[in-house]
Design a protein around this motif. Structure first.
Motif, mmCIF file in Angstrom:
data_model
loop_
_atom_site.group_PDB
_atom_site.id
_atom_site.type_symbol
_atom_site.label_atom_id
_atom_site.label_comp_id
_atom_site.label_asym_id
_atom_site.label_seq_id
_atom_site.Cartn_x
_atom_site.Cartn_y
_atom_site.Cartn_z
ATOM 1 N N UNK A 415 54.754 72.630 -70.212
ATOM 2 C CA UNK A 415 53.761 72.671 -69.123
ATOM 3 C C UNK A 415 52.359 72.266 -69.588
ATOM 4 N N UNK A 416 52.021 72.602 -70.830
ATOM 5 C CA UNK A 416 50.694 72.249 -71.349
ATOM 6 C C UNK A 416 50.547 70.739 -71.431
ATOM 7 N N UNK A 417 51.608 70.058 -71.900
ATOM 8 C CA UNK A 417 51.530 68.606 -71.978
ATOM 9 C C UNK A 417 51.648 67.955 -70.597
ATOM 10 N N UNK A 418 52.274 68.632 -69.673
ATOM 11 C CA UNK A 418 52.282 68.132 -68.298
ATOM 12 C C UNK A 418 50.861 68.109 -67.752
ATOM 13 N N UNK A 419 50.111 69.167 -68.029
ATOM 14 C CA UNK A 419 48.706 69.200 -67.594
ATOM 15 C C UNK A 419 47.877 68.141 -68.316
ATOM 16 N N UNK A 420 48.130 67.970 -69.625
ATOM 17 C CA UNK A 420 47.409 66.941 -70.370
ATOM 18 C C UNK A 420 47.687 65.559 -69.787
ATOM 19 N N UNK A 421 48.962 65.294 -69.487
ATOM 20 C CA UNK A 421 49.333 63.994 -68.932
ATOM 21 C C UNK A 421 48.628 63.750 -67.605
ATOM 22 N N UNK A 422 48.561 64.778 -66.774
ATOM 23 C CA UNK A 422 47.870 64.645 -65.496
ATOM 24 C C UNK A 422 46.407 64.277 -65.718
ATOM 25 N N UNK A 423 45.780 64.889 -66.723
ATOM 26 C CA UNK A 423 44.387 64.586 -67.023
ATOM 27 C C UNK A 423 44.208 63.173 -67.543
ATOM 28 N N UNK A 424 45.094 62.746 -68.451
ATOM 29 C CA UNK A 424 44.985 61.396 -69.002
ATOM 30 C C UNK A 424 45.183 60.337 -67.923
ATOM 31 N N UNK A 425 46.050 60.632 -66.962
ATOM 32 C CA UNK A 425 46.313 59.681 -65.879
ATOM 33 C C UNK A 425 45.313 59.807 -64.742
ATOM 34 N N UNK A 426 44.629 60.955 -64.653
ATOM 35 C CA UNK A 426 43.760 61.184 -63.510
ATOM 36 C C UNK A 426 44.556 61.353 -62.234
ATOM 37 N N UNK A 427 45.685 62.070 -62.332
ATOM 38 C CA UNK A 427 46.566 62.263 -61.178
ATOM 39 C C UNK A 427 46.735 63.760 -60.922
ATOM 40 N N UNK A 428 47.067 64.131 -59.694
ATOM 41 C CA UNK A 428 47.270 65.556 -59.383
ATOM 42 C C UNK A 428 48.379 66.150 -60.237
ATOM 43 N N UNK A 429 48.160 67.369 -60.701
ATOM 44 C CA UNK A 429 49.141 68.043 -61.545
ATOM 45 C C UNK A 429 50.462 68.207 -60.822
ATOM 46 N N UNK A 430 50.424 68.382 -59.511
ATOM 47 C CA UNK A 430 51.658 68.578 -58.743
ATOM 48 C C UNK A 430 52.545 67.336 -58.829
ATOM 49 N N UNK A 431 51.917 66.139 -58.691
ATOM 50 C CA UNK A 431 52.691 64.905 -58.762
ATOM 51 C C UNK A 431 53.336 64.744 -60.136
ATOM 52 N N UNK A 432 52.554 65.003 -61.183
ATOM 53 C CA UNK A 432 53.068 64.834 -62.541
ATOM 54 C C UNK A 432 54.170 65.853 -62.822
ATOM 55 N N UNK A 433 53.996 67.085 -62.364
ATOM 56 C CA UNK A 433 55.004 68.120 -62.585
ATOM 57 C C UNK A 433 56.327 67.747 -61.927
ATOM 58 N N UNK A 434 56.249 67.141 -60.734
ATOM 59 C CA UNK A 434 57.485 66.739 -60.047
ATOM 60 C C UNK A 434 58.238 65.703 -60.875
ATOM 61 N N UNK A 435 57.505 64.724 -61.394
ATOM 62 C CA UNK A 435 58.148 63.681 -62.173
ATOM 63 C C UNK A 435 58.750 64.242 -63.465
ATOM 64 N N UNK A 436 57.997 65.092 -64.152
ATOM 65 C CA UNK A 436 58.498 65.666 -65.406
ATOM 66 C C UNK A 436 59.724 66.529 -65.142
ATOM 67 N N UNK A 437 59.658 67.359 -64.115
ATOM 68 C CA UNK A 437 60.806 68.207 -63.786
ATOM 69 C C UNK A 437 62.036 67.401 -63.442
ATOM 70 N N UNK A 438 61.835 66.328 -62.664
ATOM 71 C CA UNK A 438 62.975 65.490 -62.292
ATOM 72 C C UNK A 438 63.557 64.771 -63.500
ATOM 73 N N UNK A 439 62.673 64.315 -64.403
ATOM 74 C CA UNK A 439 63.155 63.647 -65.612
ATOM 75 C C UNK A 439 63.962 64.602 -66.480
ATOM 76 N N UNK A 440 63.523 65.861 -66.559
ATOM 77 C CA UNK A 440 64.257 66.861 -67.337
ATOM 78 C C UNK A 440 65.631 67.117 -66.738
ATOM 79 N N UNK A 441 65.698 67.175 -65.401
ATOM 80 C CA UNK A 441 66.988 67.392 -64.741
ATOM 81 C C UNK A 441 67.932 66.225 -64.988
ATOM 82 N N UNK A 442 67.390 65.006 -64.908
ATOM 83 C CA UNK A 442 68.251 63.842 -65.142
ATOM 84 C C UNK A 442 68.763 63.815 -66.567
#
Length: 630
Positions: A415-442
């Motif tokens: 989760x910490x790196x999910x927040x970092x990624x959101x900051x580096x991209x300048x994107x909402x944390x919710x959007x990034x969390x969805x992508x990371x969670x989906x990638x983990x499931x796949x």
């Protein structure tokens, strides 16, 4: 044939040998209570130490795999030697002179076990090469060392030597020491020709490669002369002693400090190890012609006591594409460690040896101190492939980086790196969390590691019809962002009058992240607000502008009941929805600019930083105004 070692001498060796000191040469031990020591078992792979040594009784036992014994059996198993050889090695260690049955004096060289004979040959060769470095013929080798900042003391510390240019210099020397050609063929120090064997290393600078116990088991050789047709670096081939996947150059010198400092630094070459140690980074080792792999990790984990209580592994790589590729290979192995893994990359591409020459010892230490977590390096490496100043680039970067974050198995770190990624991209944390969670499931399901998250819209192009129209999956109704975008489109299609007073320009500039809704938004912009005077024509023209598969969606949006029972309530609802949409856009723009700020060097671009701060302030004023009006 020489006699057997007397039983009382075997008992004396066993009694006098400090088993902890013996085991310490292979395994890092920690106190486990009065008179007991623990470490990771060298006989099986484990994450928690269960290998216990009690010096008082001269025994070891692993509560994980059941291995146990005394100092003699430990050496037998670790060195793959016979009982006879193990006793002799321990006797030599404590300076005890063994006696043999029937007046014998011990086995002759021909009767010593094959492994010990190989070790003897390597030890003598090591001494031969070191002596040759001081001869007139080794001037080029000494010049090479001097040119890289290594003086005579450094050469002696690392036992650097020189192989003469002749074809049989070492061969003659070892034959003179009583070794047969049959024995020498097994050492890897000789090549085979029509006339027999000849020196493998000729006219080269030589580094001895030693195992964790300090025994020389192979050599690395660097080309010095232009007429040498061989590779730049030539190592000992695989032998019964030398397995490159299990060898780390410098481990004999670094092992104590690795255990003490709880740090292992992995560099790429022999001179890099030398440079690091001389600069004060005495935990540096190098692989020998192969990538850092599973067997190396086992060595590292035992020295670090990788039991979850700390420790770090730092990889150094060049800043070029090959170095980044090597770092990402290391990332793939990262999950085998409990210790934290880092990467230190010199921006100019200088390796530790070059860096020490150019900027001194302090620069080498600073390189290691500037290490970044390997997770961060891997994520940033994927981001560098994309233009983060565009929406499309950030989305593409998210799709590539999310699976990297998803590989992080530590539930606290991900989760910490999910927040970092959101900051580096300048994107909402919710959007990034969805992508990371989906990638983990796949990944867990064995699916593809990249793409859109489950439940979100995914635009696909059939492989067999690259020129065909794209297809769209239905947006996930549980997705809050998709829900917001749908409500805004419903309002605009059904009540376009609400777009007066500058609202159209804001709507037109808005960004829709859901592919299906982004296509409808584009169609509305293409149709133009002027057509909205006739609602029927307005909706139909929008339908014609979208791809064929989305036309039913436009109709659905246009007829979905809006939650209002009076005209006043309808107006308020529509204004509120658009205000939420515009506020979301402001939030996204602010995140983009915050991302730009994070990527800027404030000292180098002060005016750009000030401009971004002003724009952020203006956006915040707009956001507050929207809330007051709604």
């Amino acid at each position: 044939m020489a006699g057997l070692i007397k039983r009382e001498d075997i008992d004396e060796v066993r009694q006098r040998t400090d088993i902890k000191e013996v085991v310490d040469g292979y395994v890092t031990l920690k106190s486990a209570g009065l008179g007991s020591f623990k470490g990771l078992c060298p006989f099986h792979d484990e994450r928690s130490p269960s290998f216990t040594v009690r010096p008082q009784v001269g025994r070891y036992h692993c509560f994980g795999c059941g291995e146990d014994g005394d100092a003699i059996s430990f050496i037998q198993k670790m060195d793959h030697s016979s009982f006879h050889e193990a006793v002799e090695k321990l006797a030599a260690r404590i300076g005890y002179e063994l006696r043999y049955e029937d007046g014998g004096t011990g086995p002759s060289r021909e009767e010593v076990g094959k492994r010990q004979r190989l070790l003897d040959a390597h030890k003598i060769a090591d001494e031969f090469f070191r002596a040759q470095l001081l001869t007139p013929g080794a001037a080029e080798a000494r010049n090479f060392l001097d040119g890289r900042g290594f003086d005579r003391a450094a050469a002696e510390h690392f036992a650097v030597g020189y192989a003469p240019q002749g074809w049989d210099s070492l061969l003659k020397h070892l034959r003179g020491q009583g070794f047969t050609d049959a024995e020498l063929r097994l050492t890897g120090m000789f090549s085979e020709g029509n006339r027999g064997i000849y020196d493998r290393f000729r006219g080269r600078l030589i580094w001895p490669i030693r195992d964790i116990a300090g025994d020389t088991i192979g050599f690395g050789a660097r080309k010095l002369f232009e007429d040498d047709q061989g590779p730049k670096y030539l190592n000992t081939p695989e032998t019964t002693l030398y397995k490159k996947s299990q060898v780390l150059y410098g481990i004999d010198l670094a092992k104590r400090n690795i255990a003490k400092d709880r740090q292992l630094v992995v560099v790429e070459g022999y001179t890099d190890v030398m440079a690091c140690h001389l600069a004060g980074v005495t935990t540096a080792v190098a692989t020998c012609g192969t990538a850092f792999g599973t067997e190396h990790i086992k060595i590292a984990r035992r020295l670090l006591s990788d039991d979850g209580t700390g420790g770090e592994v730092v990889f150094t790589f060049d800043g070029d594409a090959a170095g980044q590729k090597a770092a990402l290979r290391a990332f793939e192995e990262d999950q085998r460690f409990v210790a934290q893994t880092y990467v230190a990359v010199e921006p100019t591409g200088a390796d530790p040896c070059d860096l020490r020459q150019l900027k001194g010892d302090a620069a080498v230490r600073e390189l290691i101190q500037s290490r970044k977590p390997l997770f961060e390096f891997a994520i940033r490496a994927s981001l560098r492939k994309h233009n983060l100043d565009t929406v499309e680039g950030r989305v593409a970067a998210l799709r590539e980086a999310a699976p990297v974050v998803a590989q992080i198995r530590d539930s606290a770190i991900r989760p910490a790196y999910t927040r970092e990624l959101a900051g580096w991209l300048g994107m909402p944390i919710e959007d990034v969390s969805r992508y990371v969670g989906a990638a983990a499931k796949r990944a867990a399901a064995g699916g593809t590691p990249t793409g859109s998250p489950a439940g979100a819209v995914e635009q696909t192009t059939p492989p067999a019809a690259m020129g065909a129209a794209p297809s769209f999956h239905r947006p996930d109704p549980r997705d809050p962002v998709a829900g917001m975008e749908r409500q805004a489109l419903e309002v605009v299609l059904q009540e376009p009058a609400v777009l007066g007073g500058g609202a159209w320009e804001r709507f037109e500039a808005s960004h829709f992240s859901t592919p299906a809704y982004a296509a409808v938004h584009a169609a509305i912009r293409a149709t133009g607000i002027a057509q909205a005077a006739d609602p029927v024509s307005w909706v139909e023209q929008v339908r014609q502008e979208v791809p064929e598969p989305l036309r039913p969606l436009v109709s659905e949006l246009a007829v979905t009941p809006l939650p209002a029972s009076t005209p006043e309530a309808m107006q308020k609802y529509c204004r509120d929805i658009l205000a939420r949409l515009f506020e979301l856009q402001i939030t996204r723009i602010k995140a983009d600019k915050m991302g730009q700020l994070q990527r800027l060097d404030a000292a180098a671009f002060p005016e750009e930083v000030q401009r971004l701060h002003r724009e952020l302030m203006e956006l915040e004023i707009q956001r507050r105004a929207l809330r007051q009006d709604s």
